[in-house]
Design an enzyme around this catalytic site. Structure first.
Site, PDB file in Angstrom:
ATOM      1  N   ARG A  29       0.833  -1.206   0.000  1.00 46.51           N
ATOM      2  CA  ARG A  29       0.000   0.000   0.000  1.00 46.51           C
ATOM      3  C   ARG A  29       0.869   1.257   0.000  1.00 46.51           C
ATOM      4  NH1 ARG A  29      -4.481   0.607   4.647  1.00 46.51           N
ATOM      5  NH2 ARG A  29      -2.660   1.136   5.889  1.00 46.51           N
ATOM      6  N   LYS A  43      -2.634   6.894   1.016  1.00 46.66           N
ATOM      7  CA  LYS A  43      -2.423   7.250   2.421  1.00 46.66           C
ATOM      8  C   LYS A  43      -1.339   8.326   2.454  1.00 46.66           C
ATOM      9  CE  LYS A  43      -2.126   4.933   6.901  1.00 46.66           C
ATOM     10  NZ  LYS A  43      -3.267   5.565   7.549  1.00 46.66           N
ATOM     11  N   GLU A  91     -16.096   6.033   5.676  1.00 50.22           N
ATOM     12  CA  GLU A  91     -15.287   5.405   6.737  1.00 50.22           C
ATOM     13  C   GLU A  91     -15.200   6.397   7.888  1.00 50.22           C
ATOM     14  OE1 GLU A  91     -11.190   4.983   5.445  1.00 50.22           O
ATOM     15  OE2 GLU A  91     -11.309   6.828   4.276  1.00 50.22           O
TER      16      GLU A  91
HETATM   17  N1  PMP Z   1      -9.242   4.634   7.126  1.00 48.74           N
HETATM   18  C1  PMP Z   1      -8.381   5.626   7.346  1.00 48.74           C
HETATM   19  C2  PMP Z   1      -8.709   6.987   6.875  1.00 48.74           C
HETATM   20  C3  PMP Z   1      -7.177   5.368   8.018  1.00 48.74           C
HETATM   21  O1  PMP Z   1      -6.297   6.356   8.231  1.00 48.74           O
HETATM   22  C4  PMP Z   1      -6.899   4.056   8.460  1.00 48.74           C
HETATM   23  C5  PMP Z   1      -5.604   3.715   9.139  1.00 48.74           C
HETATM   24  N2  PMP Z   1      -5.313   4.501  10.230  1.00 48.74           N
HETATM   25  C6  PMP Z   1      -7.864   3.059   8.235  1.00 48.74           C
HETATM   26  C7  PMP Z   1      -9.014   3.378   7.545  1.00 48.74           C
HETATM   27  C8  PMP Z   1      -7.624   1.642   8.690  1.00 48.74           C
HETATM   28  O2  PMP Z   1      -6.613   1.063   7.911  1.00 48.74           O
HETATM   29  P1  PMP Z   1      -5.673  -0.087   8.481  1.00 48.74           P
HETATM   30  O3  PMP Z   1      -6.579  -1.201   8.867  1.00 48.74           O
HETATM   31  O4  PMP Z   1      -4.806  -0.442   7.310  1.00 48.74           O
HETATM   32  O5  PMP Z   1      -4.926   0.459   9.622  1.00 48.74           O
END
Ligand code: PMP
Length: 285
Positions: free
Chosen positions: A52, A151, A184
């Site tokens: 990622r 990200k 989200e």
């Molecule tokens: N959505 C956002 C906006 C995030 O920043 C994150 C991670 N902090 C997630 C979802 C969750 O992702 P992950 O399970 O890969 O930590």
């Protein structure tokens, strides 16, 4: 020994770990990052996080100055050097320092930063009683403006929503997309359970494709729990049987109230509890 921070191939004591004020990561949020967890000295799904990271970098035309293999080795080295078992690892790649203008071509030396520190866990009470969250009025970035699948170091969109949540006394806040659909939370993905089916917004709802989200979808499959990636509205959340959030830091955390509406009877649901337990087993495998 003070905490050792990795910056572009070298280790520094925490107080001496510094980068240039001309770095475009600082000046413009121009860069990418990952937040990971280690359990018993092993980073959970490191490969997926690195994939990622490199995809995020490629989407913003940032060339990471090392191979994935080297990055993997350096993440593990940082963890070992600090003798950390259960830790939070922040991996940052900046555009590097340049002139005081946006032009990424006028920067050099992207910086790779690896911070491995002890994790400050959320209070156990949240996991037992569940979170109350609100919907932020700040919507998630339009994918054509800055795709949430990247990200990037530019997290103001999420921070604005986080401020709204905190002002309402909530540690997380729900974000909708430009179409008014559920996207989200500010730093976590969201799931509901309705009539025994697990549901979560699809990737094209304008979300970060969480590593924990994907792990939960895989777990559901293994456990024979029906799961679907489907468009959700706030209404679907209000009338859900269960709701929970997923993220590397939070792991799996139940939600029992959204915008003042109690989800079902306000207790942590049975599918949620099961997935919380199974996820714990998975990370320790
Ligand atoms: N959505 C956002 C906006 C995030 O920043 C994150 C991670 N902090 C997630 C979802 C969750 O992702 P992950 O399970 O890969 O930590």
């Amino acid at each position: 020994m003070p905490l050792q921070i990795y910056i572009s191939g070298k280790f520094y004591d925490k107080e001496n770990a510094k980068i240039s004020v001309y770095d475009h990561g600082l000046l413009y949020g121009d860069g990418v990052f990952e937040g990971m967890r280690s359990y018993s000295g092993k980073v959970f799904r490191l490969q997926a996080h690195l994939d990622r990271l490199y995809e995020s970098a490629s989407a913003i035309c940032l060339t990471i100055p090392m191979t994935k293999e080297q990055m993997e080795a350096d993440v593990n080295k940082t963890l070992q050097l600090n003798s950390l078992q259960d830790a939070y690892i922040r991996l940052v790649v900046t555009r590097g320092s340049g002139s005081l203008g946006l032009d990424p071509n006028r920067t050099s030396d992207p910086q790779v930063i690896i911070i491995a520190d002890s994790i400050s866990l959320y209070p156990e009470e949240y996991y037992q009683k569940g979170l109350k969250i609100i919907t932020a009025s700040t919507i998630r970035n339009h994918p054509a403006a800055l795709n949430p699948r990247v990200k990037s170091l530019n997290y103001l969109n999420n921070i604005m929503a986080k401020i709204e949540g905190l002002q309402a006394g909530c540690i997380e806040a729900l974000m909708l997309n430009t179409k008014g659909e559920v996207a989200e939370c500010t730093g976590d993905n969201i799931f509901i359970v309705k009539k025994c089916v697990l549901q979560t917004p699809p990737k094209d709802a304008g979300i970060l494709e969480g590593i924990t989200r994907n792990a939960i979808l895989e777990l559901a499959k293994e456990l024979g729990i029906l799961a679907e990636e489907v468009t959700l509205t706030r209404h679907d959340l209000f009338v859900a049987d269960e709701c929970f959030l997923t993220g590397s830091a939070a792991e799996v955390i139940p939600v029992v109230s959204i915008d003042g509406r109690t989800i079902a009877n306000g207790d942590v649901g049975s599918v949620t509890s099961r997935l919380m337990a199974e996820f714990k087993k998975l990370v320790h495998k």
